[in-house]
Scaffold this motif. Structure first.
Motif, PDB file in Angstrom:
ATOM      1  N   THR A  51       0.823  -1.208   0.000  1.00 16.38           N
ATOM      2  CA  THR A  51       0.000   0.000   0.000  1.00 16.38           C
ATOM      3  C   THR A  51       0.854   1.254   0.000  1.00 16.38           C
ATOM      4  N   GLY A  52       1.912   1.284   0.770  1.00 10.76           N
ATOM      5  CA  GLY A  52       2.807   2.429   0.791  1.00 10.76           C
ATOM      6  C   GLY A  52       2.401   3.451   1.828  1.00 10.76           C
ATOM      7  N   PRO A  53       3.365   4.206   2.329  1.00 12.38           N
ATOM      8  CA  PRO A  53       3.085   5.155   3.410  1.00 12.38           C
ATOM      9  C   PRO A  53       2.176   6.311   3.000  1.00 12.38           C
ATOM     10  N   ILE A  54       2.289   6.793   1.779  1.00 12.17           N
ATOM     11  CA  ILE A  54       1.446   7.925   1.360  1.00 12.17           C
ATOM     12  C   ILE A  54      -0.021   7.514   1.329  1.00 12.17           C
ATOM     13  N   ARG A  55      -0.295   6.309   0.854  1.00  8.86           N
ATOM     14  CA  ARG A  55      -1.687   5.840   0.836  1.00  8.86           C
ATOM     15  C   ARG A  55      -2.217   5.635   2.252  1.00  8.86           C
ATOM     16  N   TRP A  56      -1.367   5.121   3.167  1.00  5.36           N
ATOM     17  CA  TRP A  56      -1.816   4.953   4.550  1.00  5.36           C
ATOM     18  C   TRP A  56      -2.105   6.301   5.199  1.00  5.36           C
ATOM     19  N   VAL A  57      -1.295   7.298   4.896  1.00  5.56           N
ATOM     20  CA  VAL A  57      -1.560   8.649   5.416  1.00  5.56           C
ATOM     21  C   VAL A  57      -2.893   9.151   4.864  1.00  5.56           C
ATOM     22  N   ALA A  58      -3.126   8.931   3.572  1.00  6.68           N
ATOM     23  CA  ALA A  58      -4.393   9.368   2.968  1.00  6.68           C
ATOM     24  C   ALA A  58      -5.578   8.645   3.596  1.00  6.68           C
ATOM     25  N   ILE A  59      -5.446   7.355   3.832  1.00  2.00           N
ATOM     26  CA  ILE A  59      -6.526   6.586   4.466  1.00  2.00           C
ATOM     27  C   ILE A  59      -6.795   7.107   5.870  1.00  2.00           C
ATOM     28  N   CYS A  60      -5.726   7.370   6.631  1.00  2.00           N
ATOM     29  CA  CYS A  60      -5.894   7.901   7.994  1.00  2.00           C
ATOM     30  C   CYS A  60      -6.534   9.283   7.978  1.00  2.00           C
ATOM     31  N   LEU A  61      -6.142  10.119   7.028  1.00  3.93           N
ATOM     32  CA  LEU A  61      -6.759  11.455   6.919  1.00  3.93           C
ATOM     33  C   LEU A  61      -8.239  11.346   6.564  1.00  3.93           C
ATOM     34  N   LEU A  62      -8.585  10.412   5.701  1.00  2.00           N
ATOM     35  CA  LEU A  62      -9.985  10.208   5.332  1.00  2.00           C
ATOM     36  C   LEU A  62     -10.811   9.791   6.538  1.00  2.00           C
ATOM     37  N   MET A  63     -10.300   8.837   7.308  1.00  4.15           N
ATOM     38  CA  MET A  63     -11.040   8.383   8.485  1.00  4.15           C
ATOM     39  C   MET A  63     -11.114   9.478   9.541  1.00  4.15           C
ATOM     40  N   THR A  64     -10.037  10.238   9.715  1.00  7.99           N
ATOM     41  CA  THR A  64     -10.039  11.338  10.680  1.00  7.99           C
ATOM     42  C   THR A  64     -11.044  12.408  10.268  1.00  7.99           C
ATOM     43  N   ALA A  65     -11.089  12.729   8.993  1.00  2.00           N
ATOM     44  CA  ALA A  65     -12.056  13.721   8.510  1.00  2.00           C
ATOM     45  C   ALA A  65     -13.483  13.247   8.737  1.00  2.00           C
ATOM     46  N   SER A  66     -13.731  11.966   8.491  1.00  2.00           N
ATOM     47  CA  SER A  66     -15.081  11.429   8.690  1.00  2.00           C
ATOM     48  C   SER A  66     -15.489  11.502  10.154  1.00  2.00           C
ATOM     49  N   VAL A  67     -14.590  11.082  11.047  1.00  7.68           N
ATOM     50  CA  VAL A  67     -14.894  11.146  12.482  1.00  7.68           C
ATOM     51  C   VAL A  67     -15.071  12.601  12.906  1.00  7.68           C
ATOM     52  N   GLY A  68     -14.200  13.482  12.413  1.00  9.05           N
ATOM     53  CA  GLY A  68     -14.287  14.902  12.775  1.00  9.05           C
ATOM     54  C   GLY A  68     -15.589  15.543  12.338  1.00  9.05           C
ATOM     55  N   ILE A  69     -15.993  15.304  11.106  1.00  8.02           N
ATOM     56  CA  ILE A  69     -17.243  15.910  10.617  1.00  8.02           C
ATOM     57  C   ILE A  69     -18.436  15.308  11.333  1.00  8.02           C
ATOM     58  N   THR A  70     -18.343  14.023  11.679  1.00  5.78           N
ATOM     59  CA  THR A  70     -19.438  13.387  12.419  1.00  5.78           C
ATOM     60  C   THR A  70     -19.560  13.985  13.813  1.00  5.78           C
ATOM     61  N   LEU A  71     -18.444  14.171  14.499  1.00  4.06           N
ATOM     62  CA  LEU A  71     -18.476  14.743  15.847  1.00  4.06           C
ATOM     63  C   LEU A  71     -18.945  16.196  15.834  1.00  4.06           C
ATOM     64  N   THR A  72     -18.443  16.992  14.898  1.00  8.35           N
ATOM     65  CA  THR A  72     -18.851  18.403  14.865  1.00  8.35           C
ATOM     66  C   THR A  72     -20.301  18.547  14.448  1.00  8.35           C
ATOM     67  N   THR A  73     -20.763  17.691  13.544  1.00 13.03           N
ATOM     68  CA  THR A  73     -22.172  17.756  13.137  1.00 13.03           C
ATOM     69  C   THR A  73     -23.072  17.325  14.289  1.00 13.03           C
ATOM     70  N   ALA A  74     -22.681  16.279  15.005  1.00 12.61           N
ATOM     71  CA  ALA A  74     -23.486  15.803  16.130  1.00 12.61           C
ATOM     72  C   ALA A  74     -23.533  16.839  17.243  1.00 12.61           C
ATOM     73  N   GLN A  75     -22.408  17.499  17.529  1.00  9.32           N
ATOM     74  CA  GLN A  75     -22.378  18.509  18.587  1.00  9.32           C
ATOM     75  C   GLN A  75     -23.181  19.740  18.191  1.00  9.32           C
ATOM     76  N   SER A  76     -23.032  20.210  16.957  1.00 12.45           N
ATOM     77  CA  SER A  76     -23.778  21.399  16.548  1.00 12.45           C
ATOM     78  C   SER A  76     -25.261  21.099  16.436  1.00 12.45           C
ATOM     79  N   GLY A  77     -25.605  19.867  16.017  1.00  8.27           N
ATOM     80  CA  GLY A  77     -27.018  19.492  15.920  1.00  8.27           C
ATOM     81  C   GLY A  77     -27.675  19.390  17.279  1.00  8.27           C
TER      82      GLY A  77
END
Length: 144
Positions: free
Chosen positions: A100-126
């Motif tokens: 997979t390579g390190p750049i792809r793993w970083v991208a995967i981690c950023l994707l999951m972090t963004a998803s968790v972040g948007i979910t938490l901020t949306t849930a808190q603001s809602g």
């Protein structure tokens, strides 16, 4: 209306699969191949492999996602969906020896972090928005 509730049952998925097959079949008949399509249709082993691939690569996963979409809260479902690239990378490594390579793993981690972040901020603001307006949260009914 909860996601996936527009068409009851799995009939929407069945129609989508038929439409997809209707669009790809003419291209499969026209594209040159080592063996013509009508010869492949006479080989029972190849037909079994085609059917198995269709079931395990499309029908079963999409059916499971549709059931999860209907039964899980949208925030949980979105976080689980963001984990799919990581699961695919791990499966590719374990089953196919893919790197997979390190750049792809970083991208995967950023994707999951963004998803968790948007979910938490949306849930808190809602939830704060509902408290400010004095409204009680309305539970989404589960399908029967």
């Amino acid at each position: 209306m909860p996601g996936g509730a527009l068409v009851p049952g799995a009939s929407g998925l069945a129609v989508a699969m038929l439409v997809g097959a209707a669009f790809i079949a003419p291209a499969a008949a026209v594209v040159p191949a080592p063996q013509p399509l009508w010869n492949a249709a006479q080989d029972p082993v190849l037909l079994l492999m085609i059917f198995g691939t269709a079931m395990f690569a499309s029908v079963i996963p999409y059916s499971a996602e549709l059931m999860a979409l209907r039964n899980l809260p949208q925030q949980v479902f979105s976080v689980l969906m963001s984990m799919e690239p990581a699961i695919a990378a791990i499966a590719g490594w374990a089953l196919l020896n893919q790197e997979t390579g390190p750049i792809r793993w970083v991208a995967i981690c950023l994707l999951m972090t963004a998803s968790v972040g948007i979910t938490l901020t949306t849930a808190q603001s809602g939830s704060s928005k509902q408290q400010d307006e004095g409204e009680e949260p309305v539970p989404v009914p589960l399908p029967e």
